[in-house]
Enzyme design. Structure first.
Site, PDB file in Angstrom:
ATOM      1  N   HIS A 134      -2.512  -2.861  -3.411  1.00  0.00           N
ATOM      2  CA  HIS A 134      -3.883  -2.714  -2.930  1.00  0.00           C
ATOM      3  C   HIS A 134      -4.859  -2.499  -4.095  1.00  0.00           C
ATOM      4  CE1 HIS A 134      -6.568  -0.880   0.482  1.00  0.00           C
ATOM      5  NE2 HIS A 134      -6.998  -2.045   0.067  1.00  0.00           N
ATOM      6  N   ASP A 145      -3.495   2.591  -4.774  1.00  0.00           N
ATOM      7  CA  ASP A 145      -2.153   2.456  -4.199  1.00  0.00           C
ATOM      8  C   ASP A 145      -1.579   1.054  -4.436  1.00  0.00           C
ATOM      9  OD1 ASP A 145      -4.254   1.699  -2.306  1.00  0.00           O
ATOM     10  OD2 ASP A 145      -2.710   1.431  -0.806  1.00  0.00           O
ATOM     11  N   GLU A 171       2.397  -0.796   4.624  1.00  0.00           N
ATOM     12  CA  GLU A 171       2.057   0.575   4.223  1.00  0.00           C
ATOM     13  C   GLU A 171       3.357   1.325   3.946  1.00  0.00           C
ATOM     14  OE1 GLU A 171      -0.670   2.278   3.644  1.00  0.00           O
ATOM     15  OE2 GLU A 171      -2.316   1.132   4.561  1.00  0.00           O
ATOM     16  N   HIS A 213       0.844  -1.196   0.000  1.00  0.00           N
ATOM     17  CA  HIS A 213       0.000   0.000   0.000  1.00  0.00           C
ATOM     18  C   HIS A 213       0.878   1.244   0.000  1.00  0.00           C
ATOM     19  CE1 HIS A 213      -3.525  -2.225   1.863  1.00  0.00           C
ATOM     20  NE2 HIS A 213      -2.536  -2.976   2.290  1.00  0.00           N
ATOM     21  N   TYR A 214       0.289   2.396  -0.299  1.00  0.00           N
ATOM     22  CA  TYR A 214       0.879   3.646   0.183  1.00  0.00           C
ATOM     23  C   TYR A 214      -0.053   4.211   1.239  1.00  0.00           C
ATOM     24  CZ  TYR A 214      -1.892   6.525  -3.253  1.00  0.00           C
ATOM     25  OH  TYR A 214      -2.857   7.129  -3.986  1.00  0.00           O
ATOM     26  N   THR A 215       0.533   5.060   2.117  1.00  0.00           N
ATOM     27  CA  THR A 215      -0.279   5.557   3.234  1.00  0.00           C
ATOM     28  C   THR A 215      -1.304   6.586   2.780  1.00  0.00           C
ATOM     29  OG1 THR A 215       1.508   7.123   3.661  1.00  0.00           O
ATOM     30  CG2 THR A 215       1.429   5.149   5.049  1.00  0.00           C
TER      31      THR A 215
HETATM   32 ZN   LIG Z   1      -4.040   0.677   0.622  1.00  0.00          ZN
END
Ligand SMILES: [Zn+2]
Length: 255
Positions: free
Chosen positions: A136, A146, A94, A29-31
């Site tokens: 994600h 993301d 993340e 993911h990215y935050t």
């Molecule tokens: Zn995510």
């Protein structure tokens, strides 16, 4: 190789994986928040009901928020290879980045190096197959974008993390066929229907043809679909490695 050094911070947002517990998937993911500290705060806030096992800051610092044995709340409503309870079987990382909402930017080298080392460690300890290492947006294309098109999947694939087959432009010269595109998406693992084909194609492009992510089934996308499908099918047909589950990372407290 530099040893993994993990900082600890507890998130209250986790649950049981159920019985028998199985971990065979990795979700990146990215935050999508303005800063690392805002993201850490939210991921550790009980009322937010979200979390991840790990957070990797832009300077390469790695935080563990949830024990790997527990279910973290990172995937949400999602689907891969026809299965939907992905938090039960996955580990979530993340990666700090403001994301498309707050100023999406390239992932720095220190961060990517830490992501690579962390993934390598998890993949080897849990024998996670490469076709079950996803972003994600791959598992929730209608809701999520993301880690996005700037994320360096080819680099991770060179380290044995995930699939990113080389591109062969000659394969692009063929007819575009919607039904075949849907079949290719499904064979890769996407849970796409005719109705959700466009967001699924955007997710596919973000990951495998990041130059243009417009959801259009152009010739290049069609060709790339068949290349990627072949690579995923080769991975699924290959032998499954097994190794004992033994944590190897050192832990310490960080401010
Ligand atoms: Zn995510």
């Amino acid at each position: 190789m530099i040893p993994l050094e993990i900082c600890h911070r507890q998130s209250p947002n986790h649950g049981s994986r159920g019985e028998p517990a199985r971990i065979d998937m990795l979700v990146l993911h990215y935050t999508g928040m303005k800063s690392a500290s805002a993201a850490l705060e939210r991921l550790c806030n009980r009322s937010a009901r979200v979390s991840a096992h790990y957070v990797v800051d832009e300077n390469g610092r790695i935080w563990r928020l949830v024990s790997e044995a527990r279910r973290a709340f990172h995937a949400g409503i999602s689907c891969w290879e026809g299965a939907s309870d992905l938090n039960a079987v996955s580990l979530g990382i993340e990666i700090v980045n403001p994301g498309h909402e707050w100023g999406y930017r390239p992932f720095p080298e220190e961060q990517m190096s830490a992501v690579e080392r962390l993934c390598r460690d998890l993949v080897s300890r849990y024998s996670i197959p490469v076709h079950r290492i996803v972003g994600h947006s791959d598992i929730a294309p209608e809701r999520k974008s993301d880690p996005g098109e700037l994320f360096d999947w080819p680099r991770l694939a060179r380290a044995g993390i995930g699939i990113w087959p080389p591109e062969h432009p000659r394969l692009s010269a063929r007819e575009v066929d919607n039904a075949r595109a849907l079949a290719d998406l499904a064979a890769i693992g996407y849970c796409a229907t005719e109705r959700s084909q466009t967001p699924a194609l955007v997710a596919f492009q973000r990951r495998f043809r990041p130059r243009r992510c417009d959801g259009r089934l152009d010739l290049e996308t069609a060709g790339r679909l068949s290349e990627v499908r072949a690579a995923f099918e080769r991975s699924r047909a290959g032998p499954r490695r097994t190794s004992p589950v033994e944590p190897t990372a050192r832990c310490r407290r960080c401010e």
